[in-house]
Every structure is written in C-alpha cells, then in structure tokens.
Design an enzyme around this catalytic site. Structure first.
Site, PDB file in Angstrom:
ATOM      1  CD1 TRP A 298      -2.352  -2.336   1.584  1.00 52.46           C
ATOM      2  CD2 TRP A 298      -3.025  -1.028  -0.099  1.00 52.46           C
ATOM      3  NE1 TRP A 298      -3.512  -2.844   1.100  1.00 52.46           N
ATOM      4  CE2 TRP A 298      -3.781  -2.088   0.054  1.00 52.46           C
ATOM      5  CE3 TRP A 298      -3.552   0.186  -0.883  1.00 52.46           C
ATOM      6  CZ2 TRP A 298      -5.056  -2.053  -1.085  1.00 52.46           C
ATOM      7  CZ3 TRP A 298      -4.588  -0.308  -1.693  1.00 52.46           C
ATOM      8  CH2 TRP A 298      -5.093  -1.329  -1.780  1.00 52.46           C
TER       9      TRP A 298
ATOM     10  CG  ASN B 216       6.481   0.906  -1.737  1.00 55.46           C
ATOM     11  OD1 ASN B 216       7.367   1.681  -1.773  1.00 55.46           O
ATOM     12  ND2 ASN B 216       6.296   0.345  -0.491  1.00 55.46           N
TER      13      ASN B 216
ATOM     14  CG  HIS C 279     -11.070   2.203  -2.438  1.00 51.54           C
ATOM     15  ND1 HIS C 279      -9.996   2.665  -1.584  1.00 51.54           N
ATOM     16  CD2 HIS C 279     -10.447   1.527  -3.244  1.00 51.54           C
ATOM     17  CE1 HIS C 279      -8.825   2.864  -2.266  1.00 51.54           C
ATOM     18  NE2 HIS C 279      -9.027   1.718  -3.132  1.00 51.54           N
TER      19      HIS C 279
ATOM     20  CG  ASN D 152      -1.850   5.464  -6.007  1.00 53.87           C
ATOM     21  OD1 ASN D 152      -1.379   6.517  -6.304  1.00 53.87           O
ATOM     22  ND2 ASN D 152      -3.380   5.325  -6.085  1.00 53.87           N
ATOM     23  CB  ILE D 153       4.157   7.165  -5.499  1.00 52.61           C
ATOM     24  CG1 ILE D 153       4.999   5.968  -5.143  1.00 52.61           C
ATOM     25  CG2 ILE D 153       5.003   8.146  -4.630  1.00 52.61           C
ATOM     26  CD1 ILE D 153       5.395   5.224  -3.685  1.00 52.61           C
ATOM     27  N   PRO D 154       1.368   8.704  -5.418  1.00 55.22           N
ATOM     28  CG  PRO D 154       0.735   9.678  -7.669  1.00 55.22           C
ATOM     29  CD  PRO D 154       1.193   8.388  -6.740  1.00 55.22           C
ATOM     30  CB  VAL D 155      -3.024   7.629  -3.229  1.00 58.05           C
ATOM     31  CG1 VAL D 155      -3.792   7.461  -1.808  1.00 58.05           C
ATOM     32  CG2 VAL D 155      -4.011   8.127  -4.295  1.00 58.05           C
ATOM     33  CG  HIS D 156       2.523   6.166   0.485  1.00 58.78           C
ATOM     34  ND1 HIS D 156       2.075   5.611   1.702  1.00 58.78           N
ATOM     35  CD2 HIS D 156       3.912   6.236   0.608  1.00 58.78           C
ATOM     36  CE1 HIS D 156       3.219   5.489   2.217  1.00 58.78           C
ATOM     37  NE2 HIS D 156       4.410   5.873   1.733  1.00 58.78           N
TER      38      HIS D 156
ATOM     39  CE1 TYR E   5       0.709   5.822   9.977  1.00 64.08           C
ATOM     40  CE2 TYR E   5       2.727   6.746   9.297  1.00 64.08           C
ATOM     41  CZ  TYR E   5       1.709   5.833   9.949  1.00 64.08           C
ATOM     42  OH  TYR E   5       2.697   4.759  10.670  1.00 64.08           O
TER      43      TYR E   5
HETATM   44  C1  COA Z   1      -0.867   4.045   6.454  1.00 63.86           C
HETATM   45  C2  COA Z   1       0.191   4.388   5.544  1.00 63.86           C
HETATM   46  C3  COA Z   1       0.488   5.672   5.244  1.00 63.86           C
HETATM   47  C4  COA Z   1       1.380   3.933   6.218  1.00 63.86           C
HETATM   48  O1  COA Z   1       2.736   4.094   5.547  1.00 63.86           O
HETATM   49  P1  COA Z   1       4.091   3.550   6.024  1.00 63.86           P
HETATM   50  O2  COA Z   1       5.040   3.740   4.979  1.00 63.86           O
HETATM   51  O3  COA Z   1       4.077   2.058   6.148  1.00 63.86           O
HETATM   52  O4  COA Z   1       4.370   4.111   7.274  1.00 63.86           O
HETATM   53  P2  COA Z   1       5.570   4.276   8.274  1.00 63.86           P
HETATM   54  O5  COA Z   1       5.057   4.008   9.656  1.00 63.86           O
HETATM   55  O6  COA Z   1       6.600   3.200   8.106  1.00 63.86           O
HETATM   56  O7  COA Z   1       6.141   5.626   8.313  1.00 63.86           O
HETATM   57  C5  COA Z   1       6.016   6.177   7.301  1.00 63.86           C
HETATM   58  C6  COA Z   1       6.822   7.750   7.288  1.00 63.86           C
HETATM   59  O8  COA Z   1       6.130   8.448   8.671  1.00 63.86           O
HETATM   60  C7  COA Z   1       7.527   8.731   9.466  1.00 63.86           C
HETATM   61  N1  COA Z   1       7.056   8.425  10.884  1.00 63.86           N
HETATM   62  C8  COA Z   1       6.976   7.392  11.583  1.00 63.86           C
HETATM   63  N2  COA Z   1       6.679   7.482  12.831  1.00 63.86           N
HETATM   64  C9  COA Z   1       6.613   8.918  13.047  1.00 63.86           C
HETATM   65  C10 COA Z   1       6.322   9.849  14.101  1.00 63.86           C
HETATM   66  N3  COA Z   1       6.007   9.291  15.299  1.00 63.86           N
HETATM   67  N4  COA Z   1       6.299  11.051  13.792  1.00 63.86           N
HETATM   68  C11 COA Z   1       6.658  11.762  12.766  1.00 63.86           C
HETATM   69  N5  COA Z   1       6.871  10.817  11.550  1.00 63.86           N
HETATM   70  C12 COA Z   1       6.891   9.608  11.648  1.00 63.86           C
HETATM   71  C13 COA Z   1       8.370   7.905   9.025  1.00 63.86           C
HETATM   72  O9  COA Z   1       9.711   8.360   9.322  1.00 63.86           O
HETATM   73  C14 COA Z   1       8.224   7.849   7.487  1.00 63.86           C
HETATM   74  O10 COA Z   1       8.621   8.994   7.005  1.00 63.86           O
HETATM   75  P3  COA Z   1       9.386   8.810   5.304  1.00 63.86           P
HETATM   76  O11 COA Z   1       8.329   8.653   4.569  1.00 63.86           O
HETATM   77  O12 COA Z   1       9.540  10.537   5.208  1.00 63.86           O
HETATM   78  O13 COA Z   1      10.629   8.078   5.626  1.00 63.86           O
HETATM   79  C15 COA Z   1       0.293   3.689   4.140  1.00 63.86           C
HETATM   80  O14 COA Z   1       0.115   2.327   4.424  1.00 63.86           O
HETATM   81  C16 COA Z   1      -0.805   3.999   3.217  1.00 63.86           C
HETATM   82  O15 COA Z   1      -0.646   4.903   2.710  1.00 63.86           O
HETATM   83  N6  COA Z   1      -2.102   3.421   3.236  1.00 63.86           N
HETATM   84  C17 COA Z   1      -2.801   4.022   2.335  1.00 63.86           C
HETATM   85  C18 COA Z   1      -2.815   3.588   1.095  1.00 63.86           C
HETATM   86  C19 COA Z   1      -4.001   3.941   0.314  1.00 63.86           C
HETATM   87  O16 COA Z   1      -5.358   3.725   0.617  1.00 63.86           O
HETATM   88  N7  COA Z   1      -3.873   3.677  -1.139  1.00 63.86           N
HETATM   89  C20 COA Z   1      -5.034   3.963  -1.982  1.00 63.86           C
HETATM   90  C21 COA Z   1      -4.392   3.464  -3.182  1.00 63.86           C
HETATM   91  S1  COA Z   1      -5.781   3.246  -4.326  1.00 63.86           S
END
Ligand code: COA
Length: 466
Positions: free
Chosen positions: A355, A357, A396, A359-363, A371
C-alpha cells in the site's frame, strides 16, 4: 585453479608448455600468445580428477541465483496457456468487442452530458479555493473564516457530484465513476493546497516575529504569496501529483520521442483494456450469476478462479496504463520533474509495503496531510494507520456505490480488511511467503468484490441474477 582458462604470471624465459599439480591432480598447461602486463593466458587439461566438493545449483547452499531462464519459461507458459484460453473464448462466444457499445457506457442520451458538465463546473471550486487563499494571504479574512470557507468548498466537492450522480438519470455508471474520480482527485489536491499555503503563512509569521525579511534565494523560484495565481493553480490541478508545493521540480525540456511513446501506449492499452473487458470479463461475469444465485459453493469458487485471471491481467494493464503511460505523459507535457509514481510493489513481502508503494501520489498525500500530522499529535501508529485505511475505504466506497446507485459496502470492507490482513502477513509470513500472500490477496480479493457488486447490481436491476 578450477577454471579452464586463467592468467598466469611466468618468467619471460619460462616454458610455453608444461605440467603442474593442482587440487584436481596433474594438469597439462599450454600458454597462449596472448599476454597482458606479463600475465599470459593459459589453458590446462586435468588428467586425473574431474570432481570437486560442490553443491547442486538448486540447493540454497550453492548460492546460485540466476533464474533468468526460469522466468522466460514462466512467460512462455503464460503466453501459451493464455493463447489457449483466448482461442477457447473466441470459439465459445465469437467476437464480442463492440466500440459502439463503449459509447453507450458514457452516454445514455446524446443530448445530455451530465458527467462532462460536472467536470466543467469543477472550475468553480478550484477558483473558490484560490480566492479564499488570496484573501487569507492579505489578511482580509481571519484564519478561522478561511478554514470554514475551505471546509465548505471541500464538502461541496464531495456532495455536489454525488447528488448529481444519484439524481440525474441520464448519468451512466461509467460517467459517474469518471466524474467522481476527478472530483476526488480535486478534493485531495485542494486539501493539500489549503495546508501548504497555511504552512507558508505560518513560516512568514515566524520570520516576521524574528524581524527578518525573506527573499527567495533563487530568483526564478516563487515565494509566498506570489504563488497565488491562476497559472500556478491550474499547473497544480493538471500536474500528476496530489501534494501542493510552491516550486515543483521541473525537467529541462519536453522529450518528444518519450511523449509520443507514452501517448501511443495510452491509446493502445486503452483499446486493449476495453477489448479484454468486453471479450473476457463480461461473459465470465454473466456466467457466474447462476451459481451465485443458487449458492452452489464449488461452482462459485470455480467461477471466482476463472474470473481472477482476466481481472488480474486487466488490473496489471490498468496499472501500467495509468501509473506509467498516462502520468508520465502528463508529467512530460508539463515538464513535471518528479516521476516517482510507483515503486517496486511487486516485491512486497508485507501488505503495508504494497500500500505504501503501488500508488505513490495517494501514499504521499496520506503521509503528508493525514498520517504524519496524526503521529505528531501523539496518536498511536496502529491507530493512525487504521485511520488512513478508514479514509481510503470511504473513498473507495464513494467511487463505487454512488455511480452504481447501490450501497453494499463491499469496497469499504475490502479496504478495511487490509488492516487485519497486514497484521496477519507481517506476524506469520515473511520473505517469499509474504510476497505470495500479497499476490494472492490481489488476485483473489479483487474478483470477489467485482462479483459481489455485479451480482447485487443484477439482482437490484433485473430482479433475478440468472
Ligand atoms: C498508512 C500508511 C500511510 C503507512 O505508510 P508506511 O510507509 O507504512 O508508514 P511508516 O510508519 O513506515 O512511516 C512513514 C513515514 O512516517 C514517518 N514517521 C513514523 N513515525 C513517525 C512519528 N512518530 N512522527 C513523525 N513521523 C513519523 C516515518 O519516518 C516515515 O517517513 P518518510 O516517509 O519520510 O521516510 C500507508 O500504508 C498508506 O498510504 N496506506 C493507504 C494507502 C491507500 O489507501 N492507497 C490507496 C491506493 S488506491
């Protein structure tokens, strides 16, 4: 040395032929005339021993990792088995591809174009966001008033197209999906626009308090509030990103060959997608209705697995069409430099990696505007992740239920199921097993949702699913 050919350093006066002992036994060596930096290329023939301690290539201890041939074999098998399926499909149904039918998916009544009108009306919301920001920049409205205006504008972006799709009968489901999709993108973009401009004001205030004056170090770069122009706003609206920033990285020129390649890919893959849906998906779905109505479990599973193949293939083609061809086309046209629209999601060993990786724009939007702000406020990581998936599940469902005028929550539940699935995969599976679990969830999960919606749609509109 175990090699047949090797370089050997010999005194200039040394023999050109001879014998030597190696761990393979007595070897005869011959020196070739080829010489480099006093090293002569030699070949040798071992006389006694032809065995050495070594592992078989397929055992992991051998350290062998070149499976390129096996990958080619997989591709050949895939092409052959799909060629058989293709022939079987043509023999059974004949040619079902019908371009005229595609037009009817967009238009019910040739004199009524509600989806197109809705898309044109979206300019009102874009301009409303820009003018609100201009007022906020000069201080004629307070931050609270600005926030209320933005919330009202963003709510209208979600409610007005939904109400139109539900009430205007000439709006087709496909027209509804496209217009609601565009409005959802606009919602995310304008939310980001609001946040990014607020951060700029906060920085401006902080600098003013420190009695320093800010000028952009590079004069070609825009600094706040110089960004609040129609040109900047529309560049952002069309740029392939959901996250606003004042100065986007730009590519130096438009590469015409690259642009043409992406355009041709877009046109070809679009035709392929429509053809595959009409020829392969639709008849398979139609044949699946009876087992679902009779709750014939083994036939249901058989139908589901049959649908999984075209569904997955179509999803993969859609991924390439949208995230590679279309977004790169837009980026090249606008000289938008950041082309990271996807990462290597196909290697995902966990559901969260997928999730984060595919869809980078949404992520990126989720991280920057939802988040990370939640984490900074002290929300627990699991809760923050679940909240992101909840919002994603809402969108969705919004994009499926409203165009179909049918509220069944399958898309919502499918997205929310990702949270326990992610926990399960990260807890119990890793490496290749985790990767296989991600693939299986993609291959099987999607056709389940597709069949659920189609079944309910048939039952709702035609009374019986047969
Ligand atoms: C929920 C979601 C955002 C989690 O992403 P993740 O990469 O697994 O999250 P992580 O906990 O590893 O951390 C991501 C970032 O937050 C930062 N972070 C973690 N804990 C933190 C804290 N306490 N304070 C500040 N930043 C923090 C990390 O350093 C990391 O930063 P970086 O990206 O700059 O390296 C992701 O799964 C997502 O985007 N889900 C929804 C996707 C979706 O619905 N897509 C639809 C496509 S159709």
């Amino acid at each position: 040395d175990l090699d047949q050919n090797y370089m050997l350093r010999l005194p200039k006066s040394g023999p050109l032929e001879g014998t030597l002992w190696s761990h393979r036994g007595l070897c005869i060596f011959k020196m070739s005339p080829y010489k480099m930096n006093n090293y002569f290329k030699c070949s040798h023939v071992c006389l006694y021993s032809c065995h050495a301690v070594q592992e078989s290539l397929l055992s992991s201890a051998s350290g062998f990792s070149n499976y390129r041939g096996i990958l080619n074999w997989c591709v050949v098998m895939l092409v052959l088995s799909n060629a058989r399926l293709f022939l079987e499909n043509i023999i059974k149904y004949g040619i079902l591809v019908d371009p005229i039918q595609v037009v009817s998916l967009f238009l019910k009544d040739p004199y009524s174009w509600p989806a197109a009108c809705l898309i044109i009306v979206s300019n009102v919301f874009i301009l409303a966001a820009l003018y609100t920001e201009r007022r906020l920049a000069v201080g004629t409205i307070s931050e609270t008033t600005g926030l209320i205006l933005h919330i009202f504008n963003l709510s209208c972006i979600l409610v007005i197209p939904a109400a139109t799709a539900l009430t205007v009968t000439s709006m087709t489901s496909v027209g509804g999906v496209i217009s609601l999709g565009i409005y959802t993108v606009l919602f995310l973009k304008l939310y980001s626009y609001k946040d990014a401009n607020r951060w700029c004001r906060e920085i401006r205030q902080a600098k003013a308090k420190r009695l320093t004056r800010s000028y952009s170090s590079v004069q070609t770069h825009v600094s706040y509030p110089g960004n609040l122009t129609h040109r900047d706003m529309y560049y952002f609206v069309f740029a392939p990103t959901l996250c606003y920033q004042l100065n986007f990285p730009r590519s130096s020129r438009i590469r015409k060959r690259f642009l043409m390649r992406r355009l041709l890919e877009m046109l070809f893959l679009m035709q392929l997608l429509v053809g595959l849906i009409q020829q392969w998906m639709v008849p398979t779905i139609q044949n699946s209705m009876k087992p679902f109505q009779e709750m014939d479990f083994s036939r249901m599973v058989e139908r589901l697995l049959k649908l999984a193949v075209p569904n997955h293939l179509i999803w993969l083609i859609f991924f390439y069409w949208f995230f590679h061809s279309s977004l790169n086309f837009m980026a090249e046209l606008l000289q938008f430099g950041d082309r990271e629209f996807y990462r290597d999601w196909w290697n995902s060993e966990t559901v969260t990696y997928f999730w984060a990786n595919w869809n980078i724009p949404v992520h990126k939007w989720c991280l920057r505007h939802f988040y990370k702000p939640m984490l900074r406020k002290g929300t627990n990581k699991f809760l923050a992740q679940s909240a992101v998936f909840l919002v994603s599940a809402f969108f969705h469902e919004y994009l499926v239920s409203i165009p179909l005028r049918m509220f069944r929550l399958w898309a919502f539940m499918g997205m929310m199921a990702q949270v326990p699935l992610a926990l399960f995969v990260s807890r119990f599976l890793n490496g290749n097993y985790g990767n296989a679990a991600v693939w299986i969830s993609l291959i099987i999960g999607q056709p389940v949702a597709v069949l659920m919606y189609v079944h309910d749609y048939y039952v709702l509109h035609y009374g019986s699913s047969a």
